[in-house]
Design a protein around this motif. Structure first.
Motif, PDB file in Angstrom:
ATOM      1  N   ASN A  34       0.865  -1.160   0.012  1.00 37.31           N
ATOM      2  CA  ASN A  34       0.124   0.075  -0.073  1.00 37.31           C
ATOM      3  C   ASN A  34       0.676   1.171   0.123  1.00 37.31           C
ATOM      4  OD1 ASN A  34      -2.088  -2.028   0.343  1.00 37.31           O
ATOM      5  ND2 ASN A  34      -2.134  -1.649   2.505  1.00 37.31           N
ATOM      6  N   ASN A  54       1.058   3.718  -3.379  1.00 38.26           N
ATOM      7  CA  ASN A  54       0.352   5.406  -3.150  1.00 38.26           C
ATOM      8  C   ASN A  54       1.632   6.477  -2.932  1.00 38.26           C
ATOM      9  OD1 ASN A  54      -2.306   4.437  -3.210  1.00 38.26           O
ATOM     10  ND2 ASN A  54      -2.004   3.345  -1.105  1.00 38.26           N
ATOM     11  N   ASP A  68      -7.731  -5.124   1.381  1.00 39.65           N
ATOM     12  CA  ASP A  68      -6.895  -4.071   0.890  1.00 39.65           C
ATOM     13  C   ASP A  68      -7.456  -3.261  -0.085  1.00 39.65           C
ATOM     14  OD1 ASP A  68      -4.406  -4.566   2.091  1.00 39.65           O
ATOM     15  OD2 ASP A  68      -3.967  -6.136   0.475  1.00 39.65           O
ATOM     16  N   LEU A  69      -8.977  -3.305  -0.404  1.00 37.71           N
ATOM     17  CA  LEU A  69      -9.808  -2.814  -1.484  1.00 37.71           C
ATOM     18  C   LEU A  69      -9.792  -1.209  -1.082  1.00 37.71           C
ATOM     19  CD1 LEU A  69     -12.449  -5.352  -2.157  1.00 37.71           C
ATOM     20  CD2 LEU A  69     -10.605  -4.600  -3.614  1.00 37.71           C
ATOM     21  N   THR A  70      -9.652  -0.836   0.131  1.00 34.28           N
ATOM     22  CA  THR A  70     -10.009   0.314   0.507  1.00 34.28           C
ATOM     23  C   THR A  70      -8.500   1.209   0.386  1.00 34.28           C
ATOM     24  OG1 THR A  70      -9.706  -0.048   2.630  1.00 34.28           O
ATOM     25  CG2 THR A  70     -11.746  -0.170   1.778  1.00 34.28           C
ATOM     26  N   LYS A  71      -7.355   0.397   0.059  1.00 36.99           N
ATOM     27  CA  LYS A  71      -6.078   1.149   0.106  1.00 36.99           C
ATOM     28  C   LYS A  71      -5.493   1.262  -1.198  1.00 36.99           C
ATOM     29  CE  LYS A  71      -5.632  -1.059   4.819  1.00 36.99           C
ATOM     30  NZ  LYS A  71      -4.884  -2.113   5.476  1.00 36.99           N
ATOM     31  N   ARG A 119      -6.025  -0.183  -5.597  1.00 35.74           N
ATOM     32  CA  ARG A 119      -7.039  -0.446  -6.675  1.00 35.74           C
ATOM     33  C   ARG A 119      -6.608  -1.751  -7.253  1.00 35.74           C
ATOM     34  NH1 ARG A 119     -11.224   2.179  -5.187  1.00 35.74           N
ATOM     35  NH2 ARG A 119     -10.784   4.542  -5.057  1.00 35.74           N
ATOM     36  N   LYS A 124      -4.302   4.076  -5.250  1.00 31.19           N
ATOM     37  CA  LYS A 124      -5.642   4.376  -5.211  1.00 31.19           C
ATOM     38  C   LYS A 124      -6.262   5.291  -6.414  1.00 31.19           C
ATOM     39  CE  LYS A 124      -8.847   5.211  -1.311  1.00 31.19           C
ATOM     40  NZ  LYS A 124      -9.002   5.404   0.191  1.00 31.19           N
ATOM     41  N   ARG A 125      -5.461   6.278  -6.541  1.00 28.03           N
ATOM     42  CA  ARG A 125      -6.087   7.372  -7.356  1.00 28.03           C
ATOM     43  C   ARG A 125      -5.820   7.074  -8.947  1.00 28.03           C
ATOM     44  NH1 ARG A 125      -3.811  12.839  -5.367  1.00 28.03           N
ATOM     45  NH2 ARG A 125      -5.063  13.557  -7.185  1.00 28.03           N
TER      46      ARG A 125
END
Length: 720
Positions: A528, A532, A549-552, A554, A666-667
């Motif tokens: 992660n 990021n 890890d889905l929230t941290k 993609r 993530k972005r």
């Protein structure tokens, strides 16, 4: 069919067709592959009369007996069969102990997680619908039905009408068989030439130890044990028996099919008894009844495939011990009453040998049939001849010839065993070890790459990075994060090149983007942060797509679906056969990933403690601290090639699979959309599947050698 054998004996066309076929295959190689359909067509021609022949011969043969004769004959035949099984199984077990030392380990196969084949003896042997059994080719059920009908006719006073009718049909079948056999040398030539011309060196090398084992065992049974037993106990001479069996033996060798030569065997037995003036009506009937029965029951030819089960245990590091022999023998005799393709998976499962070993048997079945089928032919001849003379009370032991042959086949057993052990020890010594195969795998299509062993300081700015396709193309570099020593997804081969399933896909992705590629290492807990912070653009290393890890980060769409398994020392695998067995133990189990999944397991089973490791090599550095390692079955088999004392088990009762994919920051939606569309293309054009076959299944992992032929070797100018 009275003149059938004489027709063959006066013309050695089958022998010459066999010799000419082998020579043609060796001379022209793969150029004669077009003959294979011609040979297959002749086999189907031979099969035309077989099922009707079984029905007619059994019903007529049994119907002509009286009740006392049938009871006596079948009892004595059963005694002979059991005795042949006994001596044959003893020889088979002797040969299993000629296997040399071996560095075990195999690639993963999907068959590992396939459901176990349960043998339905009722369906195999009870003819609930005799017509369906005939249509489906269920030989055991057909034989049972015909035996029942034949025995029912024994006491029927009006049976002669039916038996005479069936006799006429039998004569018609004789005419058809004779016409087909008159041209069958063409089929023998076609099949032998295509097999000798297309059999690759790779096929021979893959399982050469098993092939040598089967060949030595088959030759001992065919040329020594069975014919010498007949020569020792009956008036039939050894040389005469070999000549009688010759044509049926050659046909079975060429076709790998015993079924189509049953009429030839029956007529050969009857004709030879007439030649030595031992024929009578009862002997003919016994031959007609016992030949199809011998084919239906486990023959020594079929039982030679039992040696594959022993070989599979040896190959995968689970050798059969002396204490296992009684149980294995009993299981074999029960399971081999069914089809051999049901019996072998059953035996593998009962001995806790990885079920994917069955795929090895299938890959060698064409070759081994060249030994198994002729051995079955010799067994049927021996069984019927011994049964006939036993019924006549003409078996003799108190003769000089009997002592000579009994002594000879006893002395030759250790000689054949020594030959098998010596040759296999040489082959095992000179064959490529399992770890060398996977350590020498390479990526075929590579782009310029730079493999780093650390994260450069220039990348450690600590700023949130937004990477898209335009940025990657502008810098002319795709930065890929990889896990160290994550076999077979990302690892270093013997040339110190970074290779693996995901690494190969990374090279293809960079090629399609028309940029170079750079590989940067990371540990699972750093994923992660490193993504990021922009240390690399995409992580590709057999990554589990998990909810935590889905929230941290993609994740891309699924690349593969892997099977969760346990890896442990070979002698401890039995402890993890089922979920129930695992739940009853106090265990310490290591893992590198799967933390969210295993957290729930630990709640349900408080006696199990899970320890997270930084990487997979940490487990092998000190494996005694843990009872097992949670790993994917695909990766576990790859690691067992480096560490052959370890094996893989998929516990029964709760089979879990999980998806793997790529990960981006993530972005980075633009990069994620590109990866998903790119993956769709790779799945559609078969590239992902090709990578799976190579890196996971090991297909093509050894260099393919062009099929050798005399024409290519000594007269290549004729091909120009």
């Amino acid at each position: 069919m009275n003149t059938l054998l004489e027709f063959l004996k006066n013309r050695n066309w089958m022998l010459w067709a066999l010799i000419l076929g082998v020579a043609t295959g060796l001379i022209f190689g793969e150029r004669v592959a077009f003959l294979q359909p011609l040979g297959a067509g002749f086999v189907k021609l031979m099969q035309i009369t077989i099922f009707p022949y079984i029905v007619v011969s059994l019903i007529v043969g049994l119907g002509k007996f009286n009740p006392e004769q049938v009871r006596s004959i079948l009892l004595k035949a059963a005694t002979v069969m059991i005795c042949l099984w006994g001596v044959g199984l003893f020889a088979i077990w002797c040969f299993t102990f000629t296997l040399p030392q071996h560095d075990a380990g195999t690639f993963f196969s999907p068959a590992l997680i396939a459901p176990t084949n349960n043998i339905d003896f009722a369906q195999q042997y009870i003819p609930a619908n005799p017509f369906a059994s005939l249509a489906e080719g269920n030989v055991p059920a057909i034989v049972i039905f015909c035996i029942a009908l034949g025995m029912a006719l024994i006491a029927n006073k009006r049976k002669n009408t039916v038996l005479e009718f069936l006799d006429v049909i039998g004569q018609g079948l004789t005419v058809i068989s004779k016409k087909v056999i008159s041209i069958f040398p063409i089929g023998i030539f076609a099949m032998t030439a295509s097999t000798a011309g297309t059999l690759s060196v790779e096929e021979l090398n893959n399982l050469q130890v098993y092939w040598v084992l089967v060949l030595c065992l088959g030759l001992y049974l065919m040329l020594v044990l069975l014919p010498m037993l007949v020569a020792a106990l009956t008036p039939i001479k050894y040389r005469a028996l070999i000549l009688v069996m010759r044509n049926a033996w050659i046909t079975a060798f060429s076709t790998g099919n015993v079924f189509i030569v049953l009429p030839v065997i029956t007529e050969g037995i009857k004709e030879h008894l007439r030649t030595i003036k031992k024929a009578d009506e009862q002997a003919d009937h016994i031959a007609e009844v016992l030949v199809p029965i011998a084919y239906t029951f486990p023959s020594l030819g079929k039982l030679t495939t039992l040696i594959f089960v022993m070989f599979a245990g040896w190959l995968t590091g689970n050798p059969i011990s002396l204490t296992d022999i009684p149980n294995v023998t009993l299981s074999a005799m029960l399971s081999y009453f069914a089809n051999v393709h049901l019996a072998i998976p059953f035996m593998l499962d009962s001995l806790k040998i990885p079920a994917d070993s069955y795929q090895l048997y299938l890959s060698m079945s064409v070759l081994t049939a060249k030994v198994v089928s002729p051995t079955t032919v010799v067994y049927i001849f021996a069984f019927v001849f011994l049964s006939i003379f036993y019924c006549r009370k003409q078996l003799h032991l108190k003769r000089l010839r009997s002592v000579y042959y009994l002594t000879l086949f006893s002395a030759l057993l250790p000689a054949f065993m020594l030959a098998s052990f010596t040759l296999n020890s040489y082959l095992a010594k000179n064959s490529q070890a399992a770890d060398e195969v996977i350590a020498n795998m390479v990526i075929a299509d590579k782009v310029p790459a730079h493999v780093l062993g650390y994260v450069p300081k220039a990348y450690q700015s600590g700023e949130l990075s937004l990477t898209n396709i335009d940025v990657i193309k502008k810098r002319n570099l795709l930065r890929v994060g990889y896990l160290i020593d994550n076999v077979p997804f990302s690892y270093f081969n013997q040339k110190n090149e970074l290779v693996g399933f995901d690494i190969s896909l990374a090279h293809r992705l960079a090629s399609d983007l028309n940029v170079n590629v750079e590989f940067i290492p990371f540990k699972k807990h750093q994923l992660n942060e490193y993504l990021n912070k922009g240390f690399f653009d995409v992580a590709m290393s057999g990554l589990e797509i998990n909810v935590a890890d889905l929230t941290k980060v993609r994740f891309s769409d699924q690349v593969l679906q892997l099977q969760l398994a346990l890896l442990a020392r070979d002698h401890q695998l039995d402890r993890f056969s089922t979920i129930k067995d695992i739940a009853q133990q106090t265990l310490t189990i290591a893992h590198v990933e799967y933390a969210p999944l295993l957290h729930q397991v630990a709640k349900n089973y408080p006696s199990i403690e899970f320890k997270q490791l930084p990487n997979l090599k940490a487990y092998f550095a000190d494996p005694d601290r843990y009872d097992a390692l949670v790993i994917s079955a695909e990766a576990g088999f790859a690691w067992s090639m480096f560490y052959p004392e370890f094996g893989v088990v998929v516990p029964q009762g709760e089979i879990s699979k999980y998806p793997t994919g790529f990960a981006v920051a993530k972005r980075n939606y633009d990069l994620l959309n590109y990866l998903n569309a790119w993956l769709d293309i790779q799945h559609a054009n078969g590239q992902v599947d090709a990578n799976y076959r190579y890196w996971i299944l090991g297909q093509g992992s050894q260099k393919t050698v062009k099929r050798w032929s005399l024409l290519d070797e000594y007269a290549p100018e004729l091909l120009d």
